[in-house]
Design a protein around this motif. Structure first.
Motif, short mmCIF file in Angstrom:
data_model
loop_
_atom_site.label_atom_id
_atom_site.label_comp_id
_atom_site.label_asym_id
_atom_site.label_seq_id
_atom_site.Cartn_x
_atom_site.Cartn_y
_atom_site.Cartn_z
N LEU A 5 43.47 41.41 51.99
CA LEU A 5 42.35 41.53 51.08
C LEU A 5 41.21 40.63 51.54
N VAL A 6 40.01 41.21 51.65
CA VAL A 6 38.83 40.47 52.05
C VAL A 6 37.83 40.56 50.91
N LEU A 19 32.81 41.81 46.25
CA LEU A 19 32.95 43.05 47.01
C LEU A 19 34.34 43.01 47.62
N GLN A 20 35.22 43.79 47.05
CA GLN A 20 36.60 43.84 47.55
C GLN A 20 36.69 44.96 48.57
N GLN A 21 37.38 44.71 49.65
CA GLN A 21 37.48 45.70 50.72
C GLN A 21 38.92 46.10 50.95
N ALA A 75 43.17 51.90 42.66
CA ALA A 75 42.51 50.70 42.14
C ALA A 75 43.01 50.38 40.73
N ALA A 76 43.18 51.40 39.89
CA ALA A 76 43.69 51.18 38.53
C ALA A 76 45.11 50.62 38.59
N GLN A 77 45.92 51.14 39.50
CA GLN A 77 47.29 50.65 39.64
C GLN A 77 47.29 49.20 40.15
N GLU A 78 46.34 48.83 41.00
CA GLU A 78 46.24 47.43 41.43
C GLU A 78 46.00 46.51 40.24
N SER A 178 32.87 44.32 39.55
CA SER A 178 33.11 44.20 40.99
C SER A 178 32.89 45.57 41.64
N VAL A 179 32.81 45.54 42.95
CA VAL A 179 32.70 46.76 43.75
C VAL A 179 33.85 46.74 44.74
N LEU A 180 34.51 47.88 44.90
CA LEU A 180 35.58 48.01 45.87
C LEU A 180 35.13 49.01 46.93
N GLU A 181 35.05 48.55 48.17
CA GLU A 181 34.69 49.41 49.30
C GLU A 181 35.96 49.69 50.09
#
Length: 185
Positions: A5-6, A19-21, A75-78, A178-181
């Motif tokens: 995870l970055v 910003l999660q990648q 993402a929801a499961q995370e 947050s934003v997940l890319e």
């Protein structure tokens, strides 16, 4: 969460957010779209009819075993795996009925996501446009709101920036945006 995870930051509305990648989420384009607004609390995403992939499609995430799945569902499961009480996938452009729980079932009308959507729409002249893709509710009162973007193909829109600011105004300190890319690889 995974070891690779970055996290950096990105402007989302008038503030910088994490910003999660997810570079390990491999994109699979042209997967048949399934309308979340057709879900009920007793039906699952897998049971929905798939649209014609030539006319209505989306990009999913490749799975080692099984068919590709929507990135918002992952993402929801995370969020659930991280301890959220509940997490939802929201299809803002399909209207308020497009809500799926992290367990792949439709969200019941008594679930907290609908109250949040009602608040947002009341503050948005009855519109849901720009609402985040994934929402998680935590026992301590926090509400995580996450927008997903496919790397190199997608960017935050003006409507999404406005929605982020509106949600901050509605939720105050409880809002964690947050934003997940994904799919950088």
């Amino acid at each position: 969460m995974t070891a690779d995870l970055v996290i950096t930051t990105i402007a989302y509305g008038n503030q910088a957010v994490p910003l999660q990648q997810r570079p390990h989420w491999r994109p699979v384009p042209r997967c048949p779209y399934r309308r979340l607004k057709e879900l009920t609390p007793t039906s699952r995403w897998f049971d929905l009819p798939a649209a014609n992939a030539e006319t209505l499609w989306e990009t999913h995430v490749a799975q080692e075993l099984g068919a590709p799945i929507p990135p918002a569902a992952l993402a929801a499961q995370e969020w659930i795996n991280a301890g959220a009480r509940s997490a939802y996938v929201v299809e803002a452009w399909e209207g308020r009925q497009g809500v799926m729980r992290a367990d792949w079932y439709g969200a019941g009308s008594d679930e907290p996501i609908h109250g949040l959507i009602d608040q947002f729409m009341a503050a948005s002249e009855g519109r849901i446009g720009g609402f985040p893709d994934v929402v998680a509710f935590w026992d301590d009162g926090r509400i995580s709101l996450q927008e997903l973007k496919l790397s190199g193909k997608d960017a935050l829109s003006a409507k999404q920036h406005q929605a982020a600011d509106r949600l901050r105004g509605l939720l105050g300190a409880r809002a964690e945006l947050s934003v997940l890319e994904w799919g950088q690889g």
